[in-house]
Design a protein around this motif. Sequence first.
Motif, PDB file in Angstrom:
ATOM      1  N   VAL A  21      49.314   7.821  83.357  1.00 12.41           N
ATOM      2  CA  VAL A  21      50.671   8.317  83.603  1.00 12.41           C
ATOM      3  C   VAL A  21      51.060   9.325  82.527  1.00 12.41           C
ATOM      4  N   LEU A  22      50.740   9.028  81.282  1.00 13.39           N
ATOM      5  CA  LEU A  22      51.036   9.977  80.199  1.00 13.39           C
ATOM      6  C   LEU A  22      50.274  11.291  80.397  1.00 13.39           C
ATOM      7  N   HIS A  23      49.039  11.188  80.809  1.00 15.51           N
ATOM      8  CA  HIS A  23      48.217  12.384  81.030  1.00 15.51           C
ATOM      9  C   HIS A  23      48.768  13.228  82.182  1.00 15.51           C
ATOM     10  N   VAL A  24      49.107  12.584  83.277  1.00 19.01           N
ATOM     11  CA  VAL A  24      49.644  13.300  84.443  1.00 19.01           C
ATOM     12  C   VAL A  24      50.953  13.992  84.085  1.00 19.01           C
ATOM     13  N   LYS A  25      51.788  13.343  83.311  1.00 15.63           N
ATOM     14  CA  LYS A  25      53.065  13.940  82.901  1.00 15.63           C
ATOM     15  C   LYS A  25      52.879  14.948  81.770  1.00 15.63           C
ATOM     16  N   ASN A  26      51.632  15.127  81.340  1.00 15.13           N
ATOM     17  CA  ASN A  26      51.314  16.025  80.232  1.00 15.13           C
ATOM     18  C   ASN A  26      52.160  15.691  79.012  1.00 15.13           C
ATOM     19  N   ASN A  27      52.278  14.403  78.754  1.00 11.73           N
ATOM     20  CA  ASN A  27      53.144  13.916  77.693  1.00 11.73           C
ATOM     21  C   ASN A  27      52.381  13.046  76.703  1.00 11.73           C
ATOM     22  N   PHE A  28      51.068  13.232  76.650  1.00 10.84           N
ATOM     23  CA  PHE A  28      50.268  12.412  75.748  1.00 10.84           C
ATOM     24  C   PHE A  28      50.319  13.001  74.347  1.00 10.84           C
ATOM     25  N   LEU A  29      50.900  12.256  73.434  1.00 10.18           N
ATOM     26  CA  LEU A  29      51.030  12.669  72.041  1.00 10.18           C
ATOM     27  C   LEU A  29      50.511  11.519  71.190  1.00 10.18           C
ATOM     28  N   TRP A  30      49.592  11.809  70.303  1.00  3.24           N
ATOM     29  CA  TRP A  30      49.012  10.793  69.432  1.00  3.24           C
ATOM     30  C   TRP A  30      49.400  11.160  68.010  1.00  3.24           C
ATOM     31  N   SER A  31      50.206  10.313  67.358  1.00  6.05           N
ATOM     32  CA  SER A  31      50.726  10.676  66.052  1.00  6.05           C
ATOM     33  C   SER A  31      50.544   9.540  65.059  1.00  6.05           C
ATOM     34  N   PHE A  32      50.045   9.900  63.881  1.00  2.00           N
ATOM     35  CA  PHE A  32      49.881   8.926  62.801  1.00  2.00           C
ATOM     36  C   PHE A  32      50.916   9.134  61.701  1.00  2.00           C
ATOM     37  N   SER A  33      51.846  10.032  61.897  1.00  2.00           N
ATOM     38  CA  SER A  33      52.753  10.394  60.815  1.00  2.00           C
ATOM     39  C   SER A  33      54.055   9.602  60.860  1.00  2.00           C
ATOM     40  N   GLY A  34      54.705   9.583  59.739  1.00  2.00           N
ATOM     41  CA  GLY A  34      56.013   8.948  59.626  1.00  2.00           C
ATOM     42  C   GLY A  34      55.945   7.431  59.647  1.00  2.00           C
ATOM     43  N   TRP A  35      57.115   6.832  59.669  1.00  2.00           N
ATOM     44  CA  TRP A  35      57.181   5.371  59.611  1.00  2.00           C
ATOM     45  C   TRP A  35      56.590   4.728  60.856  1.00  2.00           C
ATOM     46  N   MET A  36      56.708   5.412  62.019  1.00  2.00           N
ATOM     47  CA  MET A  36      56.131   4.836  63.239  1.00  2.00           C
ATOM     48  C   MET A  36      54.606   4.823  63.168  1.00  2.00           C
ATOM     49  N   GLY A  37      54.020   5.853  62.570  1.00  2.00           N
ATOM     50  CA  GLY A  37      52.575   5.885  62.392  1.00  2.00           C
ATOM     51  C   GLY A  37      52.095   4.782  61.461  1.00  2.00           C
ATOM     52  N   ILE A  38      52.812   4.597  60.369  1.00  2.00           N
ATOM     53  CA  ILE A  38      52.459   3.525  59.416  1.00  2.00           C
ATOM     54  C   ILE A  38      52.586   2.172  60.091  1.00  2.00           C
ATOM     55  N   LEU A  39      53.680   1.961  60.807  1.00  2.00           N
ATOM     56  CA  LEU A  39      53.890   0.695  61.511  1.00  2.00           C
ATOM     57  C   LEU A  39      52.819   0.488  62.587  1.00  2.00           C
ATOM     58  N   ALA A  40      52.471   1.558  63.301  1.00  2.00           N
ATOM     59  CA  ALA A  40      51.429   1.465  64.330  1.00  2.00           C
ATOM     60  C   ALA A  40      50.094   1.062  63.729  1.00  2.00           C
ATOM     61  N   ILE A  41      49.759   1.638  62.585  1.00  2.00           N
ATOM     62  CA  ILE A  41      48.504   1.289  61.908  1.00  2.00           C
ATOM     63  C   ILE A  41      48.526  -0.165  61.464  1.00  2.00           C
ATOM     64  N   LEU A  42      49.634  -0.608  60.916  1.00  2.00           N
ATOM     65  CA  LEU A  42      49.741  -2.009  60.469  1.00  2.00           C
ATOM     66  C   LEU A  42      49.618  -2.984  61.639  1.00  2.00           C
ATOM     67  N   VAL A  43      50.269  -2.669  62.747  1.00  2.00           N
ATOM     68  CA  VAL A  43      50.190  -3.541  63.923  1.00  2.00           C
ATOM     69  C   VAL A  43      48.770  -3.535  64.497  1.00  2.00           C
ATOM     70  N   ALA A  44      48.124  -2.369  64.508  1.00  2.00           N
ATOM     71  CA  ALA A  44      46.739  -2.296  64.988  1.00  2.00           C
ATOM     72  C   ALA A  44      45.819  -3.111  64.088  1.00  2.00           C
ATOM     73  N   LEU A  45      45.995  -3.009  62.787  1.00  2.00           N
ATOM     74  CA  LEU A  45      45.176  -3.799  61.850  1.00  2.00           C
ATOM     75  C   LEU A  45      45.404  -5.298  62.045  1.00  2.00           C
ATOM     76  N   GLU A  46      46.646  -5.664  62.264  1.00  2.00           N
ATOM     77  CA  GLU A  46      46.968  -7.075  62.539  1.00  2.00           C
ATOM     78  C   GLU A  46      46.255  -7.538  63.805  1.00  2.00           C
ATOM     79  N   SER A  47      46.283  -6.698  64.828  1.00  2.00           N
ATOM     80  CA  SER A  47      45.635  -7.046  66.094  1.00  2.00           C
ATOM     81  C   SER A  47      44.129  -7.202  65.924  1.00  2.00           C
ATOM     82  N   PHE A  48      43.509  -6.240  65.259  1.00  3.39           N
ATOM     83  CA  PHE A  48      42.064  -6.319  65.031  1.00  3.39           C
ATOM     84  C   PHE A  48      41.712  -7.524  64.162  1.00  3.39           C
ATOM     85  N   GLY A  49      42.584  -7.850  63.224  1.00  2.00           N
ATOM     86  CA  GLY A  49      42.367  -9.040  62.394  1.00  2.00           C
ATOM     87  C   GLY A  49      42.364 -10.314  63.227  1.00  2.00           C
TER      88      GLY A  49
END
Length: 149
Positions: A21-49
């Motif tokens: 759906v993101l691809h079709v809407k041409n709205n796919f954005l992958w971002s590691f910056s800012g507080w959301m990027g840091i939080l996303a990395i922490l949540v991903a690490l928690e999940s992998f853990g």
Amino acid sequence: MNIFRLPLLTWIVLNSIALYVLHVKNNFLWSFSGWMGILAILVALESFGWIAVSLYYFHCYNTSPNPTNKAKALITKGPFRLSRNPLYLAFTSMCISLALFTHSPYFLVSGLVFWLITDLYTIPLEERYLAEHFKEEWRQYSQQTRRWL
């Protein structure tokens, strides 16, 4: 075979739909910056853990994480002390991480749908088997440990 009996496959299908759906809407954005990027990395690490430690305990108890295989042991140690379903918890939180990385609610929706399918269909089937097979040990464990967290 019912796809809902295979939670990993269900998770992959739901998140593939969100990605499509993101691809079709041409709205796919992958971002590691800012507080959301840091939080996303922490949540991903928690999940992998959660996934890594859970799989380690499955290996230690010589039983399979595949819900279609019969459990050889009831695991009550490690992450299973905190949650009866740490792998499903990890898959659900990974959807939150994907939503934060992509700044998209579609992955939150896929996480919610995954959680609903797993909580209402997959887990009750597994718990029924565990209750029949491990009887008293299961009764005590299910009273002491929450289904999710």
